[in-house]
Each structure stands twice: as structure tokens, then as C-alpha cells.
Design a protein around this motif. Structure first.
Motif, PDB file in Angstrom:
ATOM      1  N   ASP A  92       0.832  -1.198   0.000  1.00  0.00           N
ATOM      2  CA  ASP A  92       0.000   0.000   0.000  1.00  0.00           C
ATOM      3  C   ASP A  92       0.867   1.248   0.000  1.00  0.00           C
ATOM      4  O   ASP A  92       1.998   1.229   0.485  1.00  0.00           O
ATOM      5  CB  ASP A  92      -0.901   0.016   1.238  1.00  0.00           C
ATOM      6  N   ASP A  94       0.128   4.015   1.623  1.00  0.00           N
ATOM      7  CA  ASP A  94      -0.275   4.917   2.701  1.00  0.00           C
ATOM      8  C   ASP A  94       0.569   4.727   3.955  1.00  0.00           C
ATOM      9  O   ASP A  94       0.185   5.183   5.029  1.00  0.00           O
ATOM     10  CB  ASP A  94      -1.758   4.700   3.036  1.00  0.00           C
ATOM     11  N   GLN A  96       0.914   2.191   5.706  1.00  0.00           N
ATOM     12  CA  GLN A  96       0.410   1.212   6.673  1.00  0.00           C
ATOM     13  C   GLN A  96       1.270  -0.048   6.628  1.00  0.00           C
ATOM     14  O   GLN A  96       1.495  -0.681   7.646  1.00  0.00           O
ATOM     15  CB  GLN A  96      -1.066   0.902   6.417  1.00  0.00           C
ATOM     16  N   ARG A 198      -2.935   4.532   9.836  1.00  0.00           N
ATOM     17  CA  ARG A 198      -2.817   5.556   8.817  1.00  0.00           C
ATOM     18  C   ARG A 198      -2.649   6.904   9.508  1.00  0.00           C
ATOM     19  O   ARG A 198      -3.456   7.265  10.367  1.00  0.00           O
ATOM     20  CB  ARG A 198      -4.098   5.562   7.981  1.00  0.00           C
TER      21      ARG A 198
HETATM   22 MG    MG Z   1      -4.477   1.603   4.122  1.00  0.00          MG
END
Ligand code: MG
Ligand code: UDP
Length: 320
Positions: A92, A94, A96, A198
């Protein structure tokens, strides 16, 4: 090229600088020859601008910009089509997922596995809207697909390139890649990975994802079990249904013509007709399915088997 890291990006402007830095800090010391393939999935914020700027200074950054938002599965698929590494890792964008887990996953593949799947054993997401539904989904998916993983939804996974290049993705199927790949016969390892909350940007999903995952699960189950022999499944149930209806109808025929009983007031007659009707329909669907299977495999030159290795075989010369 040893490794391609594919990262789908949709409105992650605030995360990209840190992501870029963490990724290269985690991979540069490994000595692997690698690239990072960022797929901008039609972001409406500054994501693409930032990716372009970062890539201008870092030749190992590949940026693929899609024309509009096609969704995470499509974005990952675009990434696979542009990846050149012998190993493909997905993660991902982001933050994470933790890029420092990548060498661990790649190490699993070096041990001989075809796929290494991340398991967010200490997941930092909301319990009611994310972890609970995901727990239920994981249980269901592993029961139905028979591919036993704790965490299908974790994007952080590593694949041998020849495996991923043979998987065609539609819908929201990216979480099912290991299950779909299991059609070819692959070995899958599970690796515990770090997961972080996040800190910037918004999650793109909510509870609305649940029915989509369920529908995709039906598709995957079908692909896994019956895709090369639909008549065996539909036809079997069709035959059973038809036979039951036929026997019932036979019984009523005897009643009427041998024992001269009137047929009115006997709802079973309706059932007999319905069962025969359904039977014929199921068999027809099975036959249509058989035609589809042939079109599907032959138009794509897609064999119904997957070869791991061939020894001492020389293909016949042209014209033989
Ligand atoms: Mg995420
Ligand atoms: N993503 C994408 N296209 C979309 C939705 C999401 O490329 O249409 C990307 C997103 O930028 C992120 C990853 O897919 O890098 C996972 O999305 P998100 O973090 O929102 O999912 P969650 O972790 O909440 O399940």
C-alpha cells in the motif's frame, strides 16, 4: 532486475515523500537490483506531481499514471504490466505497510516459495468497521478457496514474476491473487509483517466493501472449482433435478391413467413440472458454460494446465 515493488497510489500526497524515503532506505542496503513502480490511480490531489518530482531524481522510481481512477485492483494490474523484476512485491502507498518487511518476504521466495503473503498479526485499524469484518471474511475465504491464509486483505505480498504474470485480475480480485494463482499449483508462505495506523490521507474503503468481496469470492470459487468443466457441475444438479421431477410426474401419470384418480388438488404436480424445468435449464447453462470455456481458453491461448519445468525437450522446428 531482481525486484519490482508495485505501489498503487490514490490521493496519497501527504504520504509519498515519507514512503519514497522509507522504501529506498529499506531496499538500498539489500544490494538487490530493484525498482519501485508507483501507479497513480487517477489521483485528484498532488500525488502525480510529487511522484514525478521524486522520479526525476531517482531513476529506480517508475511512475505509471492512469487516466482516471480505475480502482486498486486495476492499478496493481497496471503495475504488474510495467514491472521487470524477477520478484514482484505489492504494498500500500499509505505507509500502513512497512517497507522494512520486504527483504523478509523476498527471502521466503529465495527459499523456494512462489508467493509470500504478509500477515498483519497486530493490525492497527478500527475494530468494528475493519478488523471484525475482515476476520469473518478471512475465515470464509480460507474455507471456500482452501488456500489457508490469516490475512487475505494485506497488500504486502511477494510473488515470483512468472506467477503474477499469469494471473489476470478483474473487479476487486487483488486480495484473491494467492487463491487464483493456486489454480496453477503454487506454494505459499505466510510471513508476519508490521502494520501501522494511517497517519495522513483517508482510507478509500468502508463497510461497503463487504458485499463486493462476497461476490468476488463466488467468482473465485467458480474459477477454482469448475471453470474448465461447467457441465459437470451444472449438469449434475440439472440431472438430479430433472430425475426427481420426472419420477414425480411418472407417479402422477400412474395415478391418473392406471388408478383413475383425478389430478386436481395435488400441488406436487406443480413441483414435478418445476423440477424438470429447472433441470433442463441447468443442463443448458452447463452446455453454454462449456462453449464459454472453450472460447476463454482458446482466444487467449491459455492452456488448462501450468508447467513448472520441462527437461530435455526441444520444440519441433517450424514446418515439421
Ligand atoms: Mg491503508
Ligand atoms: N488505492 C488505489 N485506488 C483506489 C483505492 C485505493 O490505488 O481506488 C490505493 C491507496 O492509495 C492505497 C491502497 O490502494 O495505497 C490501499 O488503500 P487504503 O489504504 O485506502 O485501504 P485500507 O488500507 O484502508 O484497506
Amino acid at each position: 532486475m531482481d525486484l519490482s515493488v508495485v505501489v498503487p497510489i490514490y490521493n496519497e500526497a501527504q504520504n509519498l515523500e515519507a514512503l519514497h524515503q522509507e522504501l529506498h532506505e529499506a531496499l538500498a542496503p539489500t544490494g538487490l537490483e530493484y525498482e519501485a513502480v508507483f501507479v497513480d490511480d487517477g489521483s485528484r490531489d498532488d500525488s502525480f506531481k510529487i511522484l514525478k518530482r521524486l522520479a526525476a531524481e531517482e531513476p529506480r522510481d517508475v511512475v505509471v499514471a492512469l487516466r482516471k481512477n480505475f480502482g486498486q485492483t486495476a492499478a496493481m494490474s497496471a503495475g504488474f504490466d510495467h514491472a521487470q523484476g524477477k520478484v514482484v512485491v505489492t504494498m500500500d502507498g499509505d505507509l500502513q505497510n512497512d517497507p522494512r518487511d520486504i527483504p523478509k518476504l523476498v527471502g521466503k521466495l529465495a527459499e523456494g516459495y512462489d508467493i509470500a503473503a504478509g500477515w498483519r498479526f497486530d493490525r492497527k485499524d478500527h475494530f468494528i468497521t475493519r478488523r471484525l469484518p475482515s476476520k469473518l471474511a478471512n475465515g470464509l475465504i480460507s474455507k471456500i478457496t482452501k488456500v489457508k491464509l490469516h490475512d487475505y486483505g494485506c497488500t504486502l505480498k511477494a510473488f515470483r514474476a512468472d506467477v503474477i504474470q499469469n494471473v489476470r485480475l478483474y473487479g476487486e480480485l487483488h486480495r484473491f491473487i494467492p487463491a487464483i494463482a493456486s489454480l496453477m499449483g503454487v506454494s505459499i508462505a505466510e510471513v508476519k509483517v508490521n502494520h501501522r495506523a494511517r497517519t495522513a490521507g483517508k482510507s478509500k474503503y468502508g463497510l461497503g466493501r463487504t458485499p463486493r468481496v462476497l461476490l468476488d469470492l463466488i467468482t473465485v470459487k467458480f474459477l477454482l472449482s469448475y471453470s474448465t468443466r461447467p457441465i459437470q457441475i451444472f449438469g449434475l444438479w440439472g440431472l438430479l433435478s430433472f430425475a426427481a421431477g420426472f419420477l414425480l410426474a411418472l407417479y402422477y401419470t400412474f395415478l391418473k391413467f392406471i388408478f383413475f384418480e383425478p389430478l386436481w388438488g395435488k400441488p406436487g404436480l406443480l413441483l414435478a413440472v418445476l423440477l424438470m424445468f429447472i433441470g433442463v435449464q441447468l443442463i443448458s447453462i452447463g452446455l453454454l458454460g462449456e462453449m464459454q470455456v472453450r472460447t476463454y481458453h482458446e482466444t487467449q491461448d491459455k492452456p488448462i494446465y501450468a508447467v513448472r519445468q520441462v527437461i530435455n525437450y526441444t520444440p519441433p522446428a517450424e514446418g515439421d
